[in-house]
Motif scaffolding. Sequence first.
Motif, mmCIF file in Angstrom:
data_model
loop_
_atom_site.group_PDB
_atom_site.id
_atom_site.type_symbol
_atom_site.label_atom_id
_atom_site.label_comp_id
_atom_site.label_asym_id
_atom_site.label_seq_id
_atom_site.Cartn_x
_atom_site.Cartn_y
_atom_site.Cartn_z
ATOM 1 N N GLY B 98 5.638 9.683 -9.721
ATOM 2 C CA GLY B 98 6.671 10.250 -10.589
ATOM 3 C C GLY B 98 6.103 10.750 -11.904
ATOM 4 N N ASN B 99 6.713 10.322 -12.996
ATOM 5 C CA ASN B 99 6.206 10.705 -14.317
ATOM 6 C C ASN B 99 4.948 9.922 -14.675
ATOM 7 N N ARG B 100 4.575 8.945 -13.822
ATOM 8 C CA ARG B 100 3.435 8.052 -14.089
ATOM 9 C C ARG B 100 3.742 7.117 -15.252
ATOM 10 N N VAL B 101 5.032 6.910 -15.487
ATOM 11 C CA VAL B 101 5.474 5.959 -16.504
ATOM 12 C C VAL B 101 6.418 4.984 -15.806
ATOM 13 N N ASP B 102 6.283 3.694 -16.076
ATOM 14 C CA ASP B 102 7.215 2.717 -15.536
ATOM 15 C C ASP B 102 8.384 2.599 -16.504
ATOM 16 N N CYS B 187 19.069 10.233 -6.745
ATOM 17 C CA CYS B 187 18.188 10.076 -7.913
ATOM 18 C C CYS B 187 16.731 9.848 -7.500
ATOM 19 N N HIS B 188 16.519 8.957 -6.500
ATOM 20 C CA HIS B 188 15.141 8.626 -6.115
ATOM 21 C C HIS B 188 14.530 9.780 -5.349
ATOM 22 N N GLY B 189 13.450 10.306 -5.895
ATOM 23 C CA GLY B 189 12.852 11.508 -5.330
ATOM 24 C C GLY B 189 13.168 12.716 -6.183
ATOM 25 N N LYS B 190 13.962 12.497 -7.240
ATOM 26 C CA LYS B 190 14.246 13.592 -8.176
ATOM 27 C C LYS B 190 13.917 13.169 -9.600
ATOM 28 N N VAL B 191 14.503 12.069 -10.051
ATOM 29 C CA VAL B 191 14.294 11.611 -11.430
ATOM 30 C C VAL B 191 13.659 10.226 -11.441
ATOM 31 N N SER B 192 14.318 9.293 -10.734
ATOM 32 C CA SER B 192 13.764 7.940 -10.679
ATOM 33 C C SER B 192 12.627 7.921 -9.656
ATOM 34 N N PHE B 193 11.988 6.760 -9.496
ATOM 35 C CA PHE B 193 10.721 6.779 -8.742
ATOM 36 C C PHE B 193 10.858 7.464 -7.383
ATOM 37 N N PRO B 194 9.875 8.282 -7.010
ATOM 38 C CA PRO B 194 9.969 9.088 -5.798
ATOM 39 C C PRO B 194 9.704 8.271 -4.537
ATOM 40 N N ILE B 195 10.076 8.843 -3.381
ATOM 41 C CA ILE B 195 9.849 8.178 -2.101
ATOM 42 C C ILE B 195 8.454 8.553 -1.631
ATOM 43 N N GLU B 196 7.520 7.690 -1.858
ATOM 44 C CA GLU B 196 6.149 7.906 -1.402
ATOM 45 C C GLU B 196 5.683 6.626 -0.723
ATOM 46 N N THR B 197 4.549 6.685 -0.047
ATOM 47 C CA THR B 197 4.072 5.466 0.616
ATOM 48 C C THR B 197 3.786 4.369 -0.410
ATOM 49 N N LYS B 198 3.442 4.781 -1.615
ATOM 50 C CA LYS B 198 3.164 3.792 -2.663
ATOM 51 C C LYS B 198 4.417 3.036 -3.076
ATOM 52 N N THR B 199 5.596 3.626 -2.858
ATOM 53 C CA THR B 199 6.813 3.032 -3.411
ATOM 54 C C THR B 199 7.695 2.353 -2.359
ATOM 55 N N CYS B 200 7.283 2.378 -1.069
ATOM 56 C CA CYS B 200 8.107 1.748 -0.019
ATOM 57 C C CYS B 200 8.526 0.339 -0.427
ATOM 58 N N LYS B 201 7.519 -0.431 -0.879
ATOM 59 C CA LYS B 201 7.740 -1.860 -1.116
ATOM 60 C C LYS B 201 8.605 -2.139 -2.334
ATOM 61 N N LYS B 202 8.872 -1.148 -3.120
ATOM 62 C CA LYS B 202 9.747 -1.378 -4.276
ATOM 63 C C LYS B 202 11.162 -1.715 -3.804
ATOM 64 N N CYS B 203 11.606 -1.068 -2.710
ATOM 65 C CA CYS B 203 12.922 -1.388 -2.149
ATOM 66 C C CYS B 203 12.778 -2.362 -0.986
ATOM 67 N N HIS B 204 11.869 -2.062 -0.069
ATOM 68 C CA HIS B 204 11.684 -2.923 1.104
ATOM 69 C C HIS B 204 10.833 -4.112 0.675
ATOM 70 N N SER B 205 11.510 -5.061 0.018
ATOM 71 C CA SER B 205 10.737 -6.088 -0.679
ATOM 72 C C SER B 205 10.984 -7.490 -0.146
ATOM 73 N N LYS B 206 11.944 -7.645 0.782
ATOM 74 C CA LYS B 206 12.203 -9.005 1.278
ATOM 75 C C LYS B 206 11.632 -9.133 2.687
ATOM 76 N N PRO B 207 10.533 -9.894 2.846
ATOM 77 C CA PRO B 207 9.895 -9.976 4.166
ATOM 78 C C PRO B 207 10.821 -10.591 5.198
ATOM 79 N N LYS B 208 10.631 -10.160 6.431
ATOM 80 C CA LYS B 208 11.425 -10.698 7.528
ATOM 81 C C LYS B 208 11.055 -12.170 7.744
ATOM 82 N N PRO B 209 12.016 -12.993 8.233
ATOM 83 C CA PRO B 209 11.659 -14.386 8.536
ATOM 84 C C PRO B 209 10.552 -14.444 9.600
ATOM 85 N N LYS B 210 9.815 -15.567 9.608
ATOM 86 C CA LYS B 210 8.637 -15.654 10.476
ATOM 87 C C LYS B 210 8.976 -15.505 11.962
#
Lengths: 147, 226
Positions: B98-102, B187-210
């Motif tokens: 994105g803007n390279r700013v958090d 918003c995501h992919g336009k202004v807020s953080f974009p959808i890239e492989t680097k950002t998958c885990k920002k949303c997909h953050s709760k691991p599946k049970p074992k």
Amino acid sequence: MALKNERDLGFKSLLLGVLLTLGLFGVSQPAKAEYADVVINNYADAAGMRPAVFPHWFHRIRFRCKVCHADLGFKFKAGGNKITMAKIIDGQFCGACHNGEVAWSVENCAMCHSGIPGTPTHFHGSTLQRLVAPAYRPLDAKKASKK
Amino acid sequence: MNYKNKMISVLYAVVIAVCGLGIAGQAAAGSGVSEVRPLLLAAADVSSANIFNRNLKKPKKHNPPPPEDGIHDTSNEATFSLQAPLEAYKGLPKTTFGNRVDWVKAIDQGLIKPRWDRLDSNEEPFVMDLDIVRPVKASVPDVVFPHRQHTEWLFCSNCHPAIFIPQKGANQINMSAILLGKKCGVCHGKVSFPIETKTCKKCHSKPKPKDWKPPLSEATLKNPWK
């Protein structure tokens, strides 16, 4: 064709030559401008004005999204707000702040109207633009601006 | 004979010492660069074919100033009086997209204080701290949607009910829709953080049970030859 064009353009417009070549070979243009910059060209080109460029990054440092997108009624869509200078001078949209009180006022035409003529309305660097419709700028855009 | 040999070797030593002194003197006088230069030249002569990632795309220059960004007209004088992004980003936490700013971190740490009201700098945002977990059918981690970070920036009416119906199970969301600019993609992919492989885990953050196993499709379940 591509080679002949590049020769004609000369050294100073080498960059344009590179862009032309890229365009002609179907390589998408490199997204260079700042993420989330919006070019608004609903009426500008037709009115003989440069398109307006809105920098999201500059505004989000000063205001939260809510101020413009909830209070001022900006829709989440590039070019979807039908902004005209009449509305701005009337205090709507940009004019809510760009009135000489919160921010500089509308007589600074060229601060907003600073885009390259012929650039269509788009959201710069958006996922959609990168994946679906990458070529947004006409190849002769720079030529037109020199006239 | 021995004595003569010794004398000659001493003479050589003296000559070498004098030469050495001379060179040292030259170096001290500042003309010693001539001694270093051949080394540098040798390094420069080495072929540039030996570098890493020679055939990969050159790294893009990020956050260019307005006159160099390709959308601002350089024949317009005001383009040169516009602020350059990097000037504003100094000291803000960095990211690689994105803007390279958090931006969220910047606001949490109080490094930027964007107004919640158009005129009043002191008005506080209406923050709601509620995480929504959205189970995902595929094997990727489940999505956790944090209301807190969103309500720091946005008002309820920005998303509800036009983009997301505020009711459990009422919103069908998939990545194709998001990439095409619907749902989160507004918003995501336009202004807020974009959808890239680097950002998958920002949303997909709760691991599946074992003991999680991918659900079997209906066709598999009905397969008579199973």
